[in-house]
Design a protein around this motif. Sequence first.
Motif, PDB file in Angstrom:
ATOM      1  N   UNK A 121       0.829  -1.200   0.000  1.00 19.18           N
ATOM      2  CA  UNK A 121       0.000   0.000   0.000  1.00 19.18           C
ATOM      3  C   UNK A 121       0.863   1.250   0.000  1.00 19.18           C
ATOM      4  N   UNK A 122       1.962   1.207   0.722  1.00 19.88           N
ATOM      5  CA  UNK A 122       2.889   2.339   0.735  1.00 19.88           C
ATOM      6  C   UNK A 122       3.489   2.553  -0.647  1.00 19.88           C
ATOM      7  N   UNK A 123       3.888   1.464  -1.290  1.00 19.58           N
ATOM      8  CA  UNK A 123       4.448   1.558  -2.639  1.00 19.58           C
ATOM      9  C   UNK A 123       3.409   2.090  -3.616  1.00 19.58           C
ATOM     10  N   UNK A 124       2.194   1.595  -3.536  1.00 18.23           N
ATOM     11  CA  UNK A 124       1.121   2.055  -4.414  1.00 18.23           C
ATOM     12  C   UNK A 124       0.848   3.536  -4.182  1.00 18.23           C
ATOM     13  N   UNK A 173       3.576   9.919  -7.512  1.00 20.89           N
ATOM     14  CA  UNK A 173       4.460  10.210  -8.641  1.00 20.89           C
ATOM     15  C   UNK A 173       3.660  10.427  -9.925  1.00 20.89           C
ATOM     16  N   UNK A 174       2.638   9.615 -10.130  1.00 25.36           N
ATOM     17  CA  UNK A 174       1.788   9.760 -11.313  1.00 25.36           C
ATOM     18  C   UNK A 174       1.083  11.110 -11.284  1.00 25.36           C
ATOM     19  N   UNK A 180       0.560  16.653 -13.212  1.00 23.49           N
ATOM     20  CA  UNK A 180       0.597  18.099 -12.963  1.00 23.49           C
ATOM     21  C   UNK A 180       1.690  18.759 -13.796  1.00 23.49           C
ATOM     22  N   UNK A 181       2.850  18.122 -13.865  1.00 26.39           N
ATOM     23  CA  UNK A 181       3.957  18.666 -14.656  1.00 26.39           C
ATOM     24  C   UNK A 181       3.576  18.705 -16.133  1.00 26.39           C
TER      25      UNK A 181
END
Length: 120
Positions: free
Chosen positions: A45-48, A54-55, A60-61
């Motif tokens: 869950x932490x990784x997800x 990041x996505x 946003x970028x």
Amino acid sequence: MQANESISINLFFPAFVAAILLIIFLLSRSVLQQQTITQELEENQSTISSITDQIQTLADARERWVETIQKAQENLVLMFLELEETKEKVGLLPYAEGDLPKLLEAAKEQLTKPIEHQNK
């Protein structure tokens, strides 16, 4: 028959204790496996969550890049329009399609003349 009954009563208590110990052992293994699975789930869950963040950052970028590109395109169009207005004010006429190669050749000659004089 009393001898058989006393033997079965004498074996019943150790078998009962052994069954309780077996149940406790199996429950403890189950709890340890559950803890391991829970820990792995928390890590996943932490990784997800990290990947989701990041996505979102990349999205946003990307939106900012799109906005920047659109603004740059708008600025280029405005600059082009201002250039055309300036040409009209100065009195420069737009060139015909056939004039472009002649203009390029003249520009090439002007640029190569100083180089030829330096080489001599």
